[in-house]
Write a protein that holds these residues in place. Structure first.
Motif, PDB file in Angstrom:
ATOM      1  N   HIS A 109       0.834  -1.201   0.000  1.00 35.85           N
ATOM      2  CA  HIS A 109       0.000   0.000   0.000  1.00 35.85           C
ATOM      3  C   HIS A 109       0.869   1.250   0.000  1.00 35.85           C
ATOM      4  O   HIS A 109       2.069   1.202   0.288  1.00 35.85           O
ATOM      5  CB  HIS A 109      -0.949   0.030   1.212  1.00 35.85           C
ATOM      6  CG  HIS A 109      -0.226   0.055   2.530  1.00 35.85           C
ATOM      7  ND1 HIS A 109       0.038  -1.084   3.255  1.00 35.85           N
ATOM      8  CD2 HIS A 109       0.284   1.077   3.252  1.00 35.85           C
ATOM      9  CE1 HIS A 109       0.682  -0.772   4.362  1.00 35.85           C
ATOM     10  NE2 HIS A 109       0.852   0.551   4.388  1.00 35.85           N
ATOM     11  N   ALA A 134      -7.244   6.622  -6.091  1.00 35.27           N
ATOM     12  CA  ALA A 134      -7.452   5.187  -5.920  1.00 35.27           C
ATOM     13  C   ALA A 134      -7.430   4.457  -7.262  1.00 35.27           C
ATOM     14  O   ALA A 134      -6.912   3.335  -7.359  1.00 35.27           O
ATOM     15  CB  ALA A 134      -8.777   4.932  -5.206  1.00 35.27           C
ATOM     16  N   ARG A 138      -4.935   1.525  -8.205  1.00 36.58           N
ATOM     17  CA  ARG A 138      -5.424   0.240  -8.715  1.00 36.58           C
ATOM     18  C   ARG A 138      -4.720  -0.125 -10.011  1.00 36.58           C
ATOM     19  O   ARG A 138      -4.321  -1.282 -10.211  1.00 36.58           O
ATOM     20  CB  ARG A 138      -6.937   0.330  -8.926  1.00 36.58           C
ATOM     21  CG  ARG A 138      -7.601  -0.980  -9.278  1.00 36.58           C
ATOM     22  CD  ARG A 138      -9.124  -0.836  -9.256  1.00 36.58           C
ATOM     23  NE  ARG A 138      -9.609   0.085 -10.288  1.00 36.58           N
ATOM     24  CZ  ARG A 138     -10.137   1.269 -10.047  1.00 36.58           C
ATOM     25  NH1 ARG A 138     -10.250   1.717  -8.800  1.00 36.58           N
ATOM     26  NH2 ARG A 138     -10.582   2.032 -11.043  1.00 36.58           N
ATOM     27  N   THR A 142      -1.658  -1.554  -6.619  1.00 40.16           N
ATOM     28  CA  THR A 142      -1.535  -1.348  -5.180  1.00 40.16           C
ATOM     29  C   THR A 142      -2.811  -0.692  -4.658  1.00 40.16           C
ATOM     30  O   THR A 142      -3.835  -0.670  -5.341  1.00 40.16           O
ATOM     31  CB  THR A 142      -0.289  -0.488  -4.866  1.00 40.16           C
ATOM     32  OG1 THR A 142      -0.056  -0.506  -3.448  1.00 40.16           O
ATOM     33  CG2 THR A 142      -0.428   0.944  -5.362  1.00 40.16           C
ATOM     34  N   VAL A 143      -2.763  -0.173  -3.452  1.00 36.54           N
ATOM     35  CA  VAL A 143      -3.904   0.482  -2.839  1.00 36.54           C
ATOM     36  C   VAL A 143      -3.403   1.690  -2.062  1.00 36.54           C
ATOM     37  O   VAL A 143      -2.281   1.677  -1.547  1.00 36.54           O
ATOM     38  CB  VAL A 143      -4.665  -0.499  -1.899  1.00 36.54           C
ATOM     39  CG1 VAL A 143      -3.765  -0.999  -0.790  1.00 36.54           C
ATOM     40  CG2 VAL A 143      -5.912   0.134  -1.326  1.00 36.54           C
ATOM     41  N   SER A 145      -3.917   3.910   1.235  1.00 38.22           N
ATOM     42  CA  SER A 145      -4.517   3.759   2.560  1.00 38.22           C
ATOM     43  C   SER A 145      -4.596   5.125   3.221  1.00 38.22           C
ATOM     44  O   SER A 145      -3.583   5.772   3.465  1.00 38.22           O
ATOM     45  CB  SER A 145      -3.686   2.796   3.408  1.00 38.22           C
ATOM     46  OG  SER A 145      -2.343   3.236   3.529  1.00 38.22           O
ATOM     47  N   ASN A 170     -11.446  -0.934  -3.644  1.00 42.41           N
ATOM     48  CA  ASN A 170     -11.308  -0.760  -5.084  1.00 42.41           C
ATOM     49  C   ASN A 170     -10.206   0.260  -5.366  1.00 42.41           C
ATOM     50  O   ASN A 170     -10.416   1.271  -6.029  1.00 42.41           O
ATOM     51  CB  ASN A 170     -12.644  -0.292  -5.681  1.00 42.41           C
ATOM     52  CG  ASN A 170     -12.674  -0.376  -7.190  1.00 42.41           C
ATOM     53  OD1 ASN A 170     -11.986  -1.201  -7.789  1.00 42.41           O
ATOM     54  ND2 ASN A 170     -13.475   0.475  -7.808  1.00 42.41           N
ATOM     55  N   GLY A 171      -9.043  -0.021  -4.799  1.00 46.06           N
ATOM     56  CA  GLY A 171      -7.907   0.881  -4.933  1.00 46.06           C
ATOM     57  C   GLY A 171      -7.693   1.780  -3.731  1.00 46.06           C
ATOM     58  O   GLY A 171      -6.695   2.494  -3.659  1.00 46.06           O
ATOM     59  N   ALA A 200      -7.252  -1.237   4.707  1.00 48.76           N
ATOM     60  CA  ALA A 200      -6.056  -1.397   3.876  1.00 48.76           C
ATOM     61  C   ALA A 200      -4.823  -1.663   4.725  1.00 48.76           C
ATOM     62  O   ALA A 200      -3.798  -2.112   4.208  1.00 48.76           O
ATOM     63  CB  ALA A 200      -5.836  -0.153   3.017  1.00 48.76           C
TER      64      ALA A 200
END
Length: 282
Positions: A109, A134, A138, A142-143, A145, A170-171, A200
């Motif tokens: 993340h 996001a 995506r 990754t994401v 947070s 969703n990202g 996350a």
């Protein structure tokens, strides 16, 4: 066995706060110390990431992480992602650096946070900007947070959820640090009621229940090893796990004491005291 991430600040040593807060410890030395202690995750902050890229390149970083069994990489921290003008342009350059590295290094993340100027930015503006961020995360695999921090404009779970919105799972998602949760960002009941996809990441440390002095100063200088303060760490872990979250927990020790420790002691003490919180009371 729970996976723990040695967040950047935990093993950063005598770094300087500000734009140039690179660690005086070499990246390889930090990763090896983290692995010896038992960590399976590692964190890099933007300035230190760029220095490390210059020194080792992407291939070198990948090799060092893999050789030491590091499975979870955390990158941080993006600010000003919902603003405009020159501030946003600078933030976007940092965003490009972080997301490119996250994609190439398969980061778990990328942490993001709100504004500390006591300005209440419109929720709709932040939500729109977070959806874009996001989506980019995506695409990078990754994401992002988002960390609710009581002395930021994203001061509690309610605001953070409104900002994240449809990006949850969703990202985008929440980063829950026990330090900020204990200081008012959320209750354990609120956390436990969240669906798994909202989480996350989560971070552990310890401290006093009441803020000592200015909240930013307290946050940067007075965190403690797990078990040395007054936080209900086991209660926090239980609340996070009640969501179904089964990912790594970060160990984020930002304190004068931690910065003064040798690299080996900083790694071993932080790991041992934290992992003990996941074990049954003897």
């Amino acid at each position: 066995m729970t996976d723990l991430i040695a967040c950047y600040w935990t093993l950063g040593g005598q770094y300087q706060f500000g734009d140039h807060d690179e660690s005086p410890f070499d990246f390889r030395d930090r990763v090896e110390a983290a692995a010896r202690a038992g960590y399976t995750g590692f964190g890099l902050k933007h300035a230190d990431l760029m220095l490390t890229l210059d020194r080792y390149g992407l291939a070198g970083i990948r090799s060092i992480l893999a050789d030491n069994g590091i499975r979870h990489l955390e990158l941080e921290a993006l600010f000003d992602w919902f603003m405009t003008g020159e501030v946003r342009e600078r933030s976007d350059r940092m965003r490009a650096d972080l997301l490119h590295a996250a994609g190439e290094l398969q980061a778990h993340h990328v942490k993001v946070a709100g504004d500390f100027s006591e300005t209440d930015w419109p929720i709709a503006q932040m939500n729109e900007a977070f959806q874009q961020l996001a989506a980019q995360a995506r695409d990078a695999g990754t994401v992002v947070s988002l960390e609710p921090i009581p002395f930021s404009n994203i001061r509690n779970l309610e605001i953070a959820k409104a900002v994240i919105g449809e990006a949850a799972g969703n990202g985008g998602g929440l980063m829950l640090d026990i330090w900020h949760v204990t200081r008012g960002a959320a209750t354990f009941a609120e956390i436990a009621a969240l669906p798994k996809y909202w989480i996350a990441g989560a971070e552990l440390d310890d401290g006093t229940l009441e803020t000592v002095g200015h909240p930013i100063e307290d946050t940067l200088f007075r965190r403690r090893l797990c078990g040395e303060g007054e936080f209900d760490i086991r209660g926090f872990i239980a609340a996070v796990k009640a969501t179904g979250y089964d990912g790594p927990f970060g160990v984020e020790l930002i304190s004068s004491e931690q910065r003064e420790r040798s690299l080996e002691d900083a790694a071993q003490l932080s790991f041992t005291t934290t992992i003990g919180q996941f074990q049954p009371h003897s």
